[in-house]
Design a protein around this motif. Sequence first.
Motif, PDB file in Angstrom:
ATOM      1  N   GLY A 236       0.780  -1.223   0.000  1.00  9.45           N
ATOM      2  CA  GLY A 236       0.000   0.000   0.000  1.00  9.45           C
ATOM      3  C   GLY A 236       0.814   1.277   0.000  1.00  9.45           C
ATOM      4  N   ARG A 237       2.074   1.213  -0.446  1.00  9.44           N
ATOM      5  CA  ARG A 237       2.960   2.381  -0.413  1.00  9.44           C
ATOM      6  C   ARG A 237       2.884   3.230  -1.664  1.00  9.44           C
ATOM      7  NH1 ARG A 237       7.825  -1.135   0.648  1.00  9.44           N
ATOM      8  NH2 ARG A 237       8.197  -0.248  -1.394  1.00  9.44           N
ATOM      9  N   GLY A 238       1.967   2.996  -2.552  1.00 12.09           N
ATOM     10  CA  GLY A 238       1.847   3.812  -3.757  1.00 12.09           C
ATOM     11  C   GLY A 238       2.527   3.183  -4.955  1.00 12.09           C
ATOM     12  N   VAL A 239       3.109   4.041  -5.792  1.00 10.25           N
ATOM     13  CA  VAL A 239       3.696   3.616  -7.062  1.00 10.25           C
ATOM     14  C   VAL A 239       5.217   3.551  -6.947  1.00 10.25           C
ATOM     15  CG1 VAL A 239       4.015   4.279  -9.483  1.00 10.25           C
ATOM     16  CG2 VAL A 239       1.781   4.541  -8.400  1.00 10.25           C
ATOM     17  N   GLU A 240       5.789   2.465  -7.407  1.00 12.97           N
ATOM     18  CA  GLU A 240       7.246   2.294  -7.442  1.00 12.97           C
ATOM     19  C   GLU A 240       7.832   3.051  -8.631  1.00 12.97           C
ATOM     20  OE1 GLU A 240      11.052   0.910  -6.450  1.00 12.97           O
ATOM     21  OE2 GLU A 240       9.227   0.601  -5.319  1.00 12.97           O
ATOM     22  N   ASN A 241       7.228   2.816  -9.825  1.00 16.56           N
ATOM     23  CA  ASN A 241       7.702   3.503 -11.019  1.00 16.56           C
ATOM     24  C   ASN A 241       6.670   3.401 -12.131  1.00 16.56           C
ATOM     25  OD1 ASN A 241       8.148   1.003 -12.483  1.00 16.56           O
ATOM     26  ND2 ASN A 241      10.007   0.750 -11.283  1.00 16.56           N
ATOM     27  N   VAL A 242       6.899   4.226 -13.156  1.00 17.28           N
ATOM     28  CA  VAL A 242       6.120   4.188 -14.389  1.00 17.28           C
ATOM     29  C   VAL A 242       7.120   3.926 -15.503  1.00 17.28           C
ATOM     30  CG1 VAL A 242       4.656   5.516 -15.962  1.00 17.28           C
ATOM     31  CG2 VAL A 242       4.406   5.816 -13.481  1.00 17.28           C
ATOM     32  N   LYS A 243       6.779   3.006 -16.415  1.00 16.70           N
ATOM     33  CA  LYS A 243       7.700   2.655 -17.501  1.00 16.70           C
ATOM     34  C   LYS A 243       7.008   2.799 -18.847  1.00 16.70           C
ATOM     35  CE  LYS A 243      10.452  -0.536 -14.794  1.00 16.70           C
ATOM     36  NZ  LYS A 243      11.080  -1.853 -14.745  1.00 16.70           N
ATOM     37  N   ILE A 244       7.778   3.310 -19.795  1.00 18.23           N
ATOM     38  CA  ILE A 244       7.346   3.394 -21.187  1.00 18.23           C
ATOM     39  C   ILE A 244       8.328   2.536 -21.971  1.00 18.23           C
ATOM     40  CG2 ILE A 244       6.910   4.900 -23.150  1.00 18.23           C
ATOM     41  CD1 ILE A 244       6.963   7.253 -21.074  1.00 18.23           C
ATOM     42  N   MET A 245       7.814   1.511 -22.633  1.00 11.82           N
ATOM     43  CA  MET A 245       8.683   0.617 -23.404  1.00 11.82           C
ATOM     44  C   MET A 245       8.217   0.585 -24.855  1.00 11.82           C
ATOM     45  SD  MET A 245       9.259  -3.496 -23.188  1.00 11.82           S
ATOM     46  CE  MET A 245       9.900  -3.493 -21.539  1.00 11.82           C
ATOM     47  N   TRP A 246       9.181   0.759 -25.740  1.00 15.29           N
ATOM     48  CA  TRP A 246       8.898   0.626 -27.160  1.00 15.29           C
ATOM     49  C   TRP A 246       9.863  -0.395 -27.741  1.00 15.29           C
ATOM     50  CZ3 TRP A 246      11.205   4.036 -31.440  1.00 15.29           C
ATOM     51  CH2 TRP A 246      10.656   3.703 -32.674  1.00 15.29           C
ATOM     52  N   ASN A 247       9.314  -1.447 -28.298  1.00 14.72           N
ATOM     53  CA  ASN A 247      10.113  -2.445 -29.010  1.00 14.72           C
ATOM     54  C   ASN A 247      10.204  -1.981 -30.461  1.00 14.72           C
ATOM     55  OD1 ASN A 247      10.483  -4.166 -26.782  1.00 14.72           O
ATOM     56  ND2 ASN A 247       8.423  -4.945 -27.047  1.00 14.72           N
ATOM     57  N   ASP A 248      11.310  -1.359 -30.770  1.00 12.53           N
ATOM     58  CA  ASP A 248      11.546  -0.698 -32.049  1.00 12.53           C
ATOM     59  C   ASP A 248      12.083  -1.708 -33.064  1.00 12.53           C
ATOM     60  OD1 ASP A 248      12.283   0.988 -34.112  1.00 12.53           O
ATOM     61  OD2 ASP A 248      13.901   1.970 -33.006  1.00 12.53           O
ATOM     62  N   TRP A 249      11.197  -2.145 -33.962  1.00  7.43           N
ATOM     63  CA  TRP A 249      11.616  -3.106 -34.977  1.00  7.43           C
ATOM     64  C   TRP A 249      12.569  -2.446 -35.957  1.00  7.43           C
ATOM     65  CZ3 TRP A 249      11.095  -8.153 -34.780  1.00  7.43           C
ATOM     66  CH2 TRP A 249      10.124  -8.685 -33.925  1.00  7.43           C
ATOM     67  N   THR A 250      13.732  -3.023 -36.118  1.00  4.11           N
ATOM     68  CA  THR A 250      14.733  -2.516 -37.057  1.00  4.11           C
ATOM     69  C   THR A 250      14.801  -3.380 -38.315  1.00  4.11           C
ATOM     70  OG1 THR A 250      16.455  -3.752 -35.902  1.00  4.11           O
ATOM     71  CG2 THR A 250      16.125  -1.453 -35.250  1.00  4.11           C
ATOM     72  N   ARG A 251      14.037  -4.461 -38.310  1.00  3.26           N
ATOM     73  CA  ARG A 251      13.925  -5.336 -39.485  1.00  3.26           C
ATOM     74  C   ARG A 251      12.428  -5.583 -39.709  1.00  3.26           C
ATOM     75  NH1 ARG A 251      17.096 -10.923 -39.502  1.00  3.26           N
ATOM     76  NH2 ARG A 251      16.995 -10.276 -37.361  1.00  3.26           N
ATOM     77  N   ASP A 252      11.978  -5.514 -40.920  1.00  2.00           N
ATOM     78  CA  ASP A 252      10.560  -5.658 -41.237  1.00  2.00           C
ATOM     79  C   ASP A 252      10.114  -7.104 -41.043  1.00  2.00           C
ATOM     80  OD1 ASP A 252       7.976  -5.575 -42.196  1.00  2.00           O
ATOM     81  OD2 ASP A 252       8.501  -4.627 -44.088  1.00  2.00           O
ATOM     82  N   THR A 253       9.159  -7.290 -40.143  1.00  2.00           N
ATOM     83  CA  THR A 253       8.594  -8.625 -39.916  1.00  2.00           C
ATOM     84  C   THR A 253       7.111  -8.649 -40.282  1.00  2.00           C
ATOM     85  OG1 THR A 253       8.076  -8.114 -37.624  1.00  2.00           O
ATOM     86  CG2 THR A 253      10.231  -9.132 -38.061  1.00  2.00           C
ATOM     87  N   GLY A 254       6.705  -7.678 -41.079  1.00  2.00           N
ATOM     88  CA  GLY A 254       5.314  -7.611 -41.508  1.00  2.00           C
ATOM     89  C   GLY A 254       4.628  -6.307 -41.130  1.00  2.00           C
ATOM     90  N   TYR A 255       5.185  -5.571 -40.190  1.00  2.00           N
ATOM     91  CA  TYR A 255       4.613  -4.284 -39.782  1.00  2.00           C
ATOM     92  C   TYR A 255       5.481  -3.106 -40.240  1.00  2.00           C
ATOM     93  CZ  TYR A 255       1.393  -6.707 -36.643  1.00  2.00           C
ATOM     94  OH  TYR A 255       0.418  -7.498 -36.124  1.00  2.00           O
ATOM     95  N   GLY A 256       6.596  -3.359 -40.887  1.00  2.00           N
ATOM     96  CA  GLY A 256       7.518  -2.305 -41.276  1.00  2.00           C
ATOM     97  C   GLY A 256       8.573  -2.098 -40.206  1.00  2.00           C
TER      98      GLY A 256
END
Length: 117
Positions: free
Chosen positions: A31-51
């Motif tokens: 009940g101590r609140g929030v530890e952290n907030v994370k923003i994660m982006w898996n940035d595709w550098t090779r096209d696997t169907g989505y560009g």
Amino acid sequence: MTKTSGLPDLWGCIFPGAEVMKVFVNAAGSGRGVENVKIMWNDWTRDTGYGVHTDKAIAEAWVTALTTRYAPTKVQEVLTAFRSTSTTTIKGDGVTLKYTYFKGPAIDERLITITAP
């Protein structure tokens, strides 16, 4: 929301489409609140169907939104870090924003962790 007995709660949002953009809120536990907030982006550098660099605009919009909320004077600095390949820590407005970058063979992980000092 993920609840696991004996562990703090985890709230997460995985954005539709290629499911490469994620936001997580980690509870501190007991009940101590929030530890952290994370923003994660898996940035595709090779096209696997989505560009390549799939959902980059969505990722940068979320980085901008959450940085505006937690460190409004550091938005441009955090965006610059997020676009780079160097781990960086940015202090601002009562929080620490740590950017980490991990290079993979077809996907790079870009992660910002926001914590209160």
